[in-house]
Design a protein around this motif. Structure first.
Motif, mmCIF file in Angstrom:
data_model
loop_
_atom_site.group_PDB
_atom_site.id
_atom_site.type_symbol
_atom_site.label_atom_id
_atom_site.label_comp_id
_atom_site.label_asym_id
_atom_site.label_seq_id
_atom_site.Cartn_x
_atom_site.Cartn_y
_atom_site.Cartn_z
ATOM 1 N N VAL A 181 -3.079 11.285 -6.773
ATOM 2 C CA VAL A 181 -3.141 10.991 -5.337
ATOM 3 C C VAL A 181 -4.195 11.872 -4.676
ATOM 4 O O VAL A 181 -4.222 13.090 -4.878
ATOM 5 N N VAL A 216 5.403 11.487 2.960
ATOM 6 C CA VAL A 216 4.046 11.098 2.583
ATOM 7 C C VAL A 216 3.800 11.580 1.157
ATOM 8 O O VAL A 216 4.450 12.519 0.684
ATOM 9 N N TYR A 228 0.830 -1.209 0.000
ATOM 10 C CA TYR A 228 0.000 0.000 0.000
ATOM 11 C C TYR A 228 0.867 1.262 0.000
ATOM 12 O O TYR A 228 0.675 2.156 -0.835
ATOM 13 N N PHE A 229 1.814 1.348 0.908
ATOM 14 C CA PHE A 229 2.623 2.558 1.016
ATOM 15 C C PHE A 229 3.568 2.720 -0.172
ATOM 16 O O PHE A 229 3.792 3.843 -0.652
ATOM 17 N N HIS A 252 -4.539 8.348 0.203
ATOM 18 C CA HIS A 252 -3.762 8.452 1.443
ATOM 19 C C HIS A 252 -4.669 8.979 2.547
ATOM 20 O O HIS A 252 -5.471 9.895 2.327
ATOM 21 N N TRP A 289 -5.885 12.768 -0.873
ATOM 22 C CA TRP A 289 -5.905 12.619 0.581
ATOM 23 C C TRP A 289 -7.364 12.587 1.014
ATOM 24 O O TRP A 289 -8.183 13.382 0.533
ATOM 25 N N LEU A 335 1.454 4.036 -3.009
ATOM 26 C CA LEU A 335 1.236 5.471 -2.874
ATOM 27 C C LEU A 335 2.470 6.255 -3.315
ATOM 28 O O LEU A 335 2.369 7.263 -4.024
ATOM 29 N N ASN A 336 3.624 5.798 -2.879
ATOM 30 C CA ASN A 336 4.864 6.490 -3.215
ATOM 31 C C ASN A 336 5.120 6.483 -4.720
ATOM 32 O O ASN A 336 5.531 7.500 -5.294
ATOM 33 N N HIS A 363 -1.584 8.351 9.180
ATOM 34 C CA HIS A 363 -0.224 8.836 9.409
ATOM 35 C C HIS A 363 -0.110 9.418 10.810
ATOM 36 O O HIS A 363 0.893 9.228 11.503
#
Length: 236
Positions: free
Chosen positions: A40, A119, A25-26, A60, A42, A29-30, A65
């Protein structure tokens, strides 16, 4: 059995699988943020994440976070950074620690996932004040920093609703519909209502599994759900 010879701890079988899911997942996102392969968004809790996912956004959750900053104790050094720019020590620590993370350019993501420096930078921010009024100030701070545009939906506060009426449902539905033109412009594609239905069905199934199966495991002794990550980050 003595205190010097405690019982062996059993490893939860799902731990490694959950670690892989969170890693994917992370890193996903990156990749979206650094390569531009996907837009992306939020999104706050109780925000229209299903709509965003259906439109192809990588989503995200800043509150996740914030939870991570608290559980890793990064927040101790980060909250004063937000206090220094005018945020009160008495307001939500998720907000102040996340803003402090931005100001100090420090996140536990870079330690947990090599290659991730920060992030993901948002293309759009979508928030809902049902869960917490502070998210409006939180997201608008990033707007002032030039991060992206922001869109808001405001379902009635949970404490103020006794019965869910057709009028309330219609009001929230119209607000979510109003998000679509902006999201289409950012995403560069049109909304596919069939994809929305599919995403909402998956979300509903996930919620029912969480409520009826996963959370019930906490009744066991010892409980397999013991950490902040178990109760907040994983359920997103």
């Amino acid at each position: 059995m003595t205190a010097s010879n405690p019982p062996a701890r059993k490893k939860i079988r799902a731990t490694e699988q959950m670690a892989r899911i969170m890693s994917d997942y992370f890193y996903g996102l990156n990749e979206a943020a650094t390569t531009g392969s996907r837009k992306v968004a939020w999104c706050t809790s109780v925000g229209p994440a299903e709509l965003l996912r259906a439109m192809g956004f990588a989503v995200h959750f800043p509150e996740n976070h914030g939870a991570m900053l608290g559980s890793t104790r990064y927040s101790t050094d980060l909250i004063p950074e937000a206090n220094a720019v005018g945020y009160s020590p008495d307001i939500c620590s998720y907000l102040t620690s996340d803003i402090g993370s931005y100001l100090k350019k420090s996140t536990p993501l870079s330690k947990a996932y090599p290659g991730i420096a920060s992030v993901p930078k948002p293309d759009v921010l979508v928030y809902n004040t049902n869960q917490c009024r502070d998210v409006q100030d939180w997201f608008n701070w990033y707007i002032r920093e030039g991060s992206s545009r922001s869109r808001r939906s405001a379902s009635p506060g949970r404490k103020n609703v006794v019965d869910v009426s057709e009028g309330l449902v219609d009001d929230v539905a119209r607000q979510i519909e109003a998000l679509v033109p902006t999201l289409e412009a950012v995403a560069g594609n049109r909304l596919d209502i069939d994809h929305v239905r599919e995403t909402v069905a998956l979300s509903r199934r996930c919620s029912r599994l969480l409520r009826h199966d996963v959370l019930q495991t906490a009744r066991n002794r010892p409980t397999p759900m013991t950490t902040c990550s178990d109760g907040t980050i994983h359920m997103e």
